[in-house]
Design an enzyme around this catalytic site. Structure first.
Site, PDB file in Angstrom:
ATOM      1  N   HIS A 112       0.810  -1.219   0.000  1.00  0.00           N
ATOM      2  CA  HIS A 112       0.000   0.000   0.000  1.00  0.00           C
ATOM      3  C   HIS A 112       0.843   1.269   0.000  1.00  0.00           C
ATOM      4  CE1 HIS A 112       1.169  -0.008   4.170  1.00  0.00           C
ATOM      5  NE2 HIS A 112       0.619   1.189   4.316  1.00  0.00           N
TER       6      HIS A 112
ATOM      7  N   ILE B 242       4.934   7.499  -0.617  1.00  0.00           N
ATOM      8  CA  ILE B 242       3.721   7.432  -1.435  1.00  0.00           C
ATOM      9  C   ILE B 242       2.842   6.380  -0.779  1.00  0.00           C
ATOM     10  CG2 ILE B 242       2.755   6.967  -3.707  1.00  0.00           C
ATOM     11  CD1 ILE B 242       5.518   7.808  -4.842  1.00  0.00           C
ATOM     12  N   HIS B 243       1.776   6.849  -0.163  1.00  0.00           N
ATOM     13  CA  HIS B 243       0.887   6.000   0.640  1.00  0.00           C
ATOM     14  C   HIS B 243      -0.496   6.058   0.015  1.00  0.00           C
ATOM     15  CE1 HIS B 243      -1.676   4.818   4.006  1.00  0.00           C
ATOM     16  NE2 HIS B 243      -0.596   4.300   4.574  1.00  0.00           N
ATOM     17  N   ILE B 244      -1.040   4.917  -0.338  1.00  0.00           N
ATOM     18  CA  ILE B 244      -2.326   4.875  -1.017  1.00  0.00           C
ATOM     19  C   ILE B 244      -3.428   4.510  -0.037  1.00  0.00           C
ATOM     20  CG2 ILE B 244      -3.628   3.900  -2.946  1.00  0.00           C
ATOM     21  CD1 ILE B 244      -1.012   5.404  -3.743  1.00  0.00           C
ATOM     22  N   GLY B 245      -4.385   5.423   0.111  1.00  0.00           N
ATOM     23  CA  GLY B 245      -5.562   5.177   0.915  1.00  0.00           C
ATOM     24  C   GLY B 245      -5.328   5.265   2.418  1.00  0.00           C
TER      25      GLY B 245
END
Length: 124
Positions: free
Chosen positions: A64, A78-81
């Site tokens: 993630h 870069i962190h998704i959600g």
């Protein structure tokens, strides 16, 4: 005193969508900048690209998030959600490996945004 000599660092957005200030992220870790300064994106598609030239320092086991060290010296998370670590990598397809050199705009990962939403998670 010599701050005016510093070069500006330009970053691409890692995802297509609406860029919003961190203060609008519904998670205190991000909105209070505990992880550092930056911005958030409300994504319109699941393509994630390198925001700058650099090297992949870390790919999280749960896929993630990743850390890119830019050639200008910035460490970029870069962190998704939100709470997507709980998805254990489902819906995330990593396209790079640790130590890999990337150029701004190179694809880093693909995210199934519908799967993230179906898991009850925010995509921001």
């Amino acid at each position: 005193m010599l701050g005016f000599l510093q070069k500006k660092k330009v970053l691409l957005s890692p995802m297509n969508g609406e860029i919003v200030p961190l203060s609008q992220v519904p998670d205190e870790v991000f909105s209070t900048k505990m992880m550092g300064d930056g911005f958030a994106v409300i994504p319109t598609d699941g393509r994630v690209v390198a925001p700058a030239d650099g090297s992949i320092m870390k790919v999280f086991r749960t896929k993630h998030a990743l850390i890119l060290q830019s050639n200008s010296g910035l460490d970029l998370i870069i962190h998704i959600g939100l709470d997507t670590v709980q998805m254990n990598g489902e819906g995330f397809h990593i396209l790079v490996s640790e130590g890999q050199t990337v150029k701004a705009g190179d694809p880093l990962m693909e995210v199934d945004l519908a799967a993230v939403k179906a898991a009850g998670k925010e995509t921001i």
